[in-house]
Design a protein around this motif. Structure first.
Motif, PDB file in Angstrom:
ATOM      1  N   PHE A 209       0.826  -1.202   0.000  1.00 37.27           N
ATOM      2  CA  PHE A 209       0.000   0.000   0.000  1.00 37.27           C
ATOM      3  C   PHE A 209       0.867   1.261   0.000  1.00 37.27           C
ATOM      4  O   PHE A 209       1.954   1.289   0.567  1.00 37.27           O
ATOM      5  CB  PHE A 209      -0.922   0.027   1.215  1.00 37.27           C
ATOM      6  N   ASP A 210       0.329   2.288  -0.632  1.00 37.48           N
ATOM      7  CA  ASP A 210       0.894   3.630  -0.596  1.00 37.48           C
ATOM      8  C   ASP A 210       0.065   4.430   0.406  1.00 37.48           C
ATOM      9  O   ASP A 210      -1.104   4.732   0.158  1.00 37.48           O
ATOM     10  CB  ASP A 210       0.832   4.264  -1.990  1.00 37.48           C
ATOM     11  N   LEU A 211       0.668   4.783   1.529  1.00 39.06           N
ATOM     12  CA  LEU A 211      -0.041   5.450   2.626  1.00 39.06           C
ATOM     13  C   LEU A 211       0.150   6.965   2.625  1.00 39.06           C
ATOM     14  O   LEU A 211      -0.077   7.621   3.641  1.00 39.06           O
ATOM     15  CB  LEU A 211       0.440   4.898   3.979  1.00 39.06           C
ATOM     16  N   ALA A 212       0.532   7.530   1.481  1.00 43.46           N
ATOM     17  CA  ALA A 212       0.885   8.945   1.437  1.00 43.46           C
ATOM     18  C   ALA A 212      -0.217   9.843   1.965  1.00 43.46           C
ATOM     19  O   ALA A 212       0.052  10.844   2.637  1.00 43.46           O
ATOM     20  CB  ALA A 212       1.247   9.349   0.001  1.00 43.46           C
ATOM     21  N   HIS A 213      -1.478   9.508   1.682  1.00 47.40           N
ATOM     22  CA  HIS A 213      -2.589  10.377   2.082  1.00 47.40           C
ATOM     23  C   HIS A 213      -3.299   9.893   3.350  1.00 47.40           C
ATOM     24  O   HIS A 213      -4.408  10.340   3.632  1.00 47.40           O
ATOM     25  CB  HIS A 213      -3.589  10.502   0.931  1.00 47.40           C
ATOM     26  N   SER A 214      -2.648   9.011   4.088  1.00 39.99           N
ATOM     27  CA  SER A 214      -3.265   8.578   5.343  1.00 39.99           C
ATOM     28  C   SER A 214      -2.310   8.605   6.524  1.00 39.99           C
ATOM     29  O   SER A 214      -2.751   8.781   7.669  1.00 39.99           O
ATOM     30  CB  SER A 214      -3.848   7.166   5.198  1.00 39.99           C
ATOM     31  N   VAL A 215      -1.005   8.452   6.298  1.00 41.41           N
ATOM     32  CA  VAL A 215      -0.083   8.413   7.423  1.00 41.41           C
ATOM     33  C   VAL A 215      -0.123   9.760   8.145  1.00 41.41           C
ATOM     34  O   VAL A 215      -0.070  10.825   7.541  1.00 41.41           O
ATOM     35  CB  VAL A 215       1.346   8.071   6.956  1.00 41.41           C
ATOM     36  N   GLY A 216      -0.301   9.709   9.446  1.00 38.93           N
ATOM     37  CA  GLY A 216      -0.365  10.915  10.252  1.00 38.93           C
ATOM     38  C   GLY A 216      -1.753  11.460  10.477  1.00 38.93           C
ATOM     39  O   GLY A 216      -1.930  12.393  11.261  1.00 38.93           O
ATOM     40  N   VAL A 217      -2.757  10.861   9.814  1.00 36.50           N
ATOM     41  CA  VAL A 217      -4.127  11.335  10.025  1.00 36.50           C
ATOM     42  C   VAL A 217      -5.114  10.174  10.173  1.00 36.50           C
ATOM     43  O   VAL A 217      -6.227  10.375  10.656  1.00 36.50           O
ATOM     44  CB  VAL A 217      -4.562  12.265   8.867  1.00 36.50           C
ATOM     45  N   VAL A 218      -4.696   8.969   9.789  1.00 34.56           N
ATOM     46  CA  VAL A 218      -5.529   7.775   9.908  1.00 34.56           C
ATOM     47  C   VAL A 218      -4.714   6.695  10.625  1.00 34.56           C
ATOM     48  O   VAL A 218      -3.581   6.422  10.225  1.00 34.56           O
ATOM     49  CB  VAL A 218      -5.961   7.243   8.524  1.00 34.56           C
ATOM     50  N   PRO A 219      -5.239   6.069  11.671  1.00 37.49           N
ATOM     51  CA  PRO A 219      -4.506   4.978  12.317  1.00 37.49           C
ATOM     52  C   PRO A 219      -4.404   3.767  11.389  1.00 37.49           C
ATOM     53  O   PRO A 219      -5.297   3.502  10.581  1.00 37.49           O
ATOM     54  CB  PRO A 219      -5.380   4.644  13.536  1.00 37.49           C
ATOM     55  N   HIS A 220      -3.304   3.037  11.512  1.00 41.80           N
ATOM     56  CA  HIS A 220      -3.121   1.792  10.775  1.00 41.80           C
ATOM     57  C   HIS A 220      -2.668   0.704  11.729  1.00 41.80           C
ATOM     58  O   HIS A 220      -2.100   0.990  12.791  1.00 41.80           O
ATOM     59  CB  HIS A 220      -2.083   1.968   9.663  1.00 41.80           C
ATOM     60  N   ASP A 221      -2.890  -0.539  11.332  1.00 43.64           N
ATOM     61  CA  ASP A 221      -2.424  -1.710  12.081  1.00 43.64           C
ATOM     62  C   ASP A 221      -1.724  -2.654  11.118  1.00 43.64           C
ATOM     63  O   ASP A 221      -2.141  -3.797  10.920  1.00 43.64           O
ATOM     64  CB  ASP A 221      -3.603  -2.421  12.761  1.00 43.64           C
ATOM     65  N   LEU A 222      -0.655  -2.176  10.512  1.00 47.04           N
ATOM     66  CA  LEU A 222      -0.014  -2.916   9.436  1.00 47.04           C
ATOM     67  C   LEU A 222       0.471  -4.293   9.884  1.00 47.04           C
ATOM     68  O   LEU A 222       0.280  -5.289   9.174  1.00 47.04           O
ATOM     69  CB  LEU A 222       1.154  -2.115   8.865  1.00 47.04           C
ATOM     70  N   SER A 223       1.107  -4.372  11.049  1.00 46.54           N
ATOM     71  CA  SER A 223       1.632  -5.661  11.513  1.00 46.54           C
ATOM     72  C   SER A 223       0.519  -6.647  11.824  1.00 46.54           C
ATOM     73  O   SER A 223       0.554  -7.804  11.402  1.00 46.54           O
ATOM     74  CB  SER A 223       2.502  -5.460  12.757  1.00 46.54           C
ATOM     75  N   VAL A 225      -2.573  -6.652  10.808  1.00 49.55           N
ATOM     76  CA  VAL A 225      -3.318  -7.011   9.603  1.00 49.55           C
ATOM     77  C   VAL A 225      -2.487  -7.927   8.716  1.00 49.55           C
ATOM     78  O   VAL A 225      -3.032  -8.758   7.979  1.00 49.55           O
ATOM     79  CB  VAL A 225      -3.724  -5.731   8.842  1.00 49.55           C
ATOM     80  N   GLY A 226      -1.161  -7.783   8.780  1.00 49.79           N
ATOM     81  CA  GLY A 226      -0.293  -8.635   7.982  1.00 49.79           C
ATOM     82  C   GLY A 226       0.073  -8.064   6.633  1.00 49.79           C
ATOM     83  O   GLY A 226       0.502  -8.798   5.733  1.00 49.79           O
ATOM     84  N   VAL A 227      -0.087  -6.748   6.472  1.00 50.19           N
ATOM     85  CA  VAL A 227       0.338  -6.099   5.225  1.00 50.19           C
ATOM     86  C   VAL A 227       1.796  -6.470   4.960  1.00 50.19           C
ATOM     87  O   VAL A 227       2.619  -6.512   5.874  1.00 50.19           O
ATOM     88  CB  VAL A 227       0.175  -4.568   5.338  1.00 50.19           C
ATOM     89  N   ASP A 228       2.118  -6.754   3.707  1.00 51.00           N
ATOM     90  CA  ASP A 228       3.479  -7.181   3.372  1.00 51.00           C
ATOM     91  C   ASP A 228       4.455  -6.008   3.319  1.00 51.00           C
ATOM     92  O   ASP A 228       5.567  -6.102   3.844  1.00 51.00           O
ATOM     93  CB  ASP A 228       3.469  -7.929   2.033  1.00 51.00           C
ATOM     94  N   PHE A 229       4.058  -4.919   2.695  1.00 52.13           N
ATOM     95  CA  PHE A 229       4.934  -3.759   2.630  1.00 52.13           C
ATOM     96  C   PHE A 229       4.102  -2.506   2.376  1.00 52.13           C
ATOM     97  O   PHE A 229       2.972  -2.585   1.882  1.00 52.13           O
ATOM     98  CB  PHE A 229       6.016  -3.923   1.554  1.00 52.13           C
ATOM     99  N   ALA A 230       4.671  -1.362   2.716  1.00 48.97           N
ATOM    100  CA  ALA A 230       3.974  -0.084   2.508  1.00 48.97           C
ATOM    101  C   ALA A 230       5.007   1.028   2.365  1.00 48.97           C
ATOM    102  O   ALA A 230       6.146   0.903   2.829  1.00 48.97           O
ATOM    103  CB  ALA A 230       3.031   0.220   3.675  1.00 48.97           C
ATOM    104  N   VAL A 231       4.584   2.113   1.720  1.00 46.65           N
ATOM    105  CA  VAL A 231       5.431   3.294   1.540  1.00 46.65           C
ATOM    106  C   VAL A 231       4.616   4.527   1.900  1.00 46.65           C
ATOM    107  O   VAL A 231       3.390   4.485   1.928  1.00 46.65           O
ATOM    108  CB  VAL A 231       5.938   3.412   0.086  1.00 46.65           C
ATOM    109  N   TRP A 232       5.303   5.635   2.149  1.00 43.89           N
ATOM    110  CA  TRP A 232       4.599   6.901   2.384  1.00 43.89           C
ATOM    111  C   TRP A 232       5.598   8.058   2.304  1.00 43.89           C
ATOM    112  O   TRP A 232       6.808   7.864   2.379  1.00 43.89           O
ATOM    113  CB  TRP A 232       3.914   6.926   3.744  1.00 43.89           C
ATOM    114  N   CYS A 233       5.055   9.242   2.131  1.00 47.01           N
ATOM    115  CA  CYS A 233       5.861  10.453   2.224  1.00 47.01           C
ATOM    116  C   CYS A 233       5.641  11.056   3.610  1.00 47.01           C
ATOM    117  O   CYS A 233       4.750  10.645   4.338  1.00 47.01           O
ATOM    118  CB  CYS A 233       5.478  11.454   1.132  1.00 47.01           C
ATOM    119  N   SER A 234       6.450  12.050   3.946  1.00 52.30           N
ATOM    120  CA  SER A 234       6.312  12.652   5.279  1.00 52.30           C
ATOM    121  C   SER A 234       6.077  14.149   5.222  1.00 52.30           C
ATOM    122  O   SER A 234       6.132  14.830   6.250  1.00 52.30           O
ATOM    123  CB  SER A 234       7.557  12.358   6.129  1.00 52.30           C
TER     124      SER A 234
END
Length: 423
Positions: A209-223, A225-234
Motif C-alpha cells: 500500500f501507498d499510505l501517502a494520504h493517510s499516514v499521520g491522520v488515519v490509524p493503521h495496524d499494518l503488523s 493485519v499482515g500487510v506485506d509492505f507499505a510506503v509513504w511520504c512525510s
C-alpha cells in the motif's frame, strides 16, 4: 453525522473545547490565510524548525563526528526515526525505517517482491496517483514484461471511488501482488486495508500500500493485519517539509530479502564499515535504505514527530473525522452549486474533502485570491483539507463563507479558464 449548526458561534464553541486546539500555536501559519492544503504540504512547526537547527549546529560543531556523537547519532538516524513512526502505522519498530523518496521506495519494494513467474500480474487501480503506475511499469519493463499485459487495472464505476469488491474479484491465480493507495488522492476515499490484505493472502497474493494520504491522520495496524509492505511520504500530514525523507514498512516475515535496489546504507550495521564486496542485508526494514540518509531533510521529521508524541493518532483521527464531517455539512447547507465527491461514511473517508463544481479550477483561483489555500484536481475538484493539528472549526466555517460568496457573486468568472495547462 455530528449535531452541527450553521452559525459561526457553533464553530467558536467547538474550538474552545477542542483538546488539540493548543497544538496549532506550534505551527507557522502564513498571515491572513486559511491553510487548507495540508494533504499536499503540511505547515512548518517550531519543533521541526528547532530539529533542523539542531542538525545544522551538530554539523557545524561536530562535523564528521556527528555520525557517532550527534543526538541521536546520524548513523542510526533512519532506524531511530522508524522506531518513532512505528506507532503511527501500527508496526513493530524494526519493521519501519525512513529512507529515500516515496517513488524510490515503490521501485525497490515492488521490484523486490514481484513474482517473476511467467504471467504473474500486479493489481492496481485506475485512480492511483500517477507515480505509482510509473514506478511499477518501469519495474515490469526492466524484467522484460509488458506492463499492459502484467497490470490488472481495476476501473472506477463513478470516476471518484474504487469498489473493494472489484479489487478482490481481480485477484486470481496469476496475481503476484496488489498495490493500492490507502486513500485516493483525488476523492479522499479510504480503502479497507485489512479487508484487501486478507483477501489477497487467501490467494497467496502479496499486499502492498501507498499510505501517502493517510499516514499521520488515519490509524493503521499494518503488523496485525499482515500487510506485506507499505510506503509513504512525510511532507503531508507528518509536516516534515518539502521534499522530506520518505518512510517504508516491511513485515518481519520478509526480513533477509535482498532489495531490488541494494545500496550500502541497507547493509547490516555491524559490518557495514568492513567494506565487504558482498552485500548482506540488514535483518530489518533498514535493508531497504539505499544511499546515506540525508540528515538535513530527515531532521525536520524528528521535530515534527514530537507533536504526534504528545497526543495519539486516534485523537488526531477523531478530530479529522469531525472537521471533515463539519465541512461536508456546510457544503450541503450552504453551497447548492457544489457536490461532495468524497464518501460521506467516515470509515471510507481520509483527511480531505473533494468539493466538485463545473468551474472548479476558477473557483480554486478565486479562493486563493481571498487567502484560502486549496488545490485543484482535474476535471472538477477543489480539495480542502482541514488538517487537524492546526486547523479549527472556525477556520472551516470561514472557508465555507468565502466559498459561498464566490459562488453567489460568480466572482470566479474574473479568472481565466486555464487548468491542466490548457487555456
Amino acid at each position: 453525522m455530528d449535531d452541527f449548526e450553521v452559525g459561526r458561534e457553533f464553530a467558536v464553541q467547538r474550538d474552545e473545547t477542542d483538546p488539540l486546539a493548543p497544538l496549532a500555536d506550534r505551527f507557522y501559519d502564513p498571515d491572513d490565510e486559511w491553510y487548507m492544503d495540508g494533504n499536499s504540504l503540511g505547515l512548518l512547526s517550531e519543533d521541526a524548525e528547532e530539529a533542523l537547527d539542531q542538525a545544522v549546529e551538530e554539523w557545524r560543531e561536530q562535523a564528521i563526528r556527528g555520525w557517532t556523537d550527534a543526538d541521536p547519532p546520524w548513523f542510526y538516524y533512519g532506524e531511530q526515526l522508524g522506531d518513532r513512526l512505528a506507532p503511527l502505522v501500527g508496526a513493530k519498530p524494526e519493521e519501519v525505517v525512513v529512507a529515500n523518496s516515496t517513488t524510490v521506495n515503490i521501485h525497490t519494494l515492488v521490484g523486490t517482491f514481484y513474482d517473476q513467474t511467467e504471467g504473474a500480474k500486479i493489481v492496481v487501480d485506475e485512480l492511483d496517483f500517477p507515480t505509482d503506475h510509473y514506478a511499477i511499469r518501469s519495474q515490469l519493463r526492466q524484467r522484460g514484461v509488458d506492463p499492459d499485459e502484467a497490470l490488472t487495472v481495476v476501473e472506477s464505476k463513478d470516476g471518484r471511488t474504487i469498489e473493494e469488491e472489484d479489487v478482490i474479484d481481480a485477484l486470481d491465480d496469476d496475481t503476484a501482488m496488489v498495490f493500492l493507495p490507502s486513500v485516493l488522492y483525488r476523492s479522499g476515499q479510504l480503502l479497507d486495508v485489512e479487508r484487501i490484505t486478507k483477501a489477497a493472502h487467501e490467494k497467496d497474493v502479496l499486499a502492498g500500500f501507498d499510505l501517502a494520504h493517510s499516514v499521520g491522520v488515519v490509524p493503521h495496524d499494518l503488523s496485525e493485519v499482515g500487510v506485506d509492505f507499505a510506503v509513504w511520504c512525510s511532507y503531508k500530514y507528518l509536516n516534515a517539509g518539502p521534499g522530506a525523507i520518505a518512510g517504508l514498512y516491511v513485515n518481519e516475515r520478509h526480513f533477509g530479502e535482498t532489495p531490488a535496489l541494494a545500496g550500502w546504507w541497507g547493509h547490516e550495521k555491524d559490518t557495514q564499515f568492513e567494506m565487504r564486496t558482498t552485500y548482506t542485508p540488514a535483518q530489518s526494514a533498514g535493508a531497504f535504505q539505499i544511499g546515506t540518509i540525508p540528515i538535513l531533510s530527515a531532521a525536520p521529521l524528528a521535530g515534527a514527530l514530537e507533536i504526534f508524541e504528545e497526543t495519539s493518532i486516534e485523537a488526531i483521527r477523531e478530530k479529522s473525522v469531525s472537521l471533515t464531517e463539519y465541512l461536508v455539512f456546510l457544503v450541503d447547507e450552504r453551497l447548492d452549486d457544489c457536490e461532495v465527491g468524497t464518501p460521506r461514511d467516515s470509515d471510507r473517508r481520509g483527511g480531505h474533502v473533494a468539493i466538485e463544481h463545473p468551474e472548479a479550477y476558477r473557483v480554486g483561483e478565486a479562493l486563493k485570491e481571498r487567502g484560502v489555500v486549496v488545490d485543484f484536481r482535474p476535471p472538477n475538484v477543489v480539495r480542502l483539507c482541514p488538517s487537524p493539528l492546526y486547523v479549527g472549526y472556525e477556520d472551516v466555517w470561514e472557508v465555507a463563507e468565502e466559498l459561498q460568496e464566490i459562488l453567489e457573486t460568480r466572482e470566479y468568472e474574473a479568472f481565466d479558464t486555464r487548468g491542466d495547462g490548457v487555456t
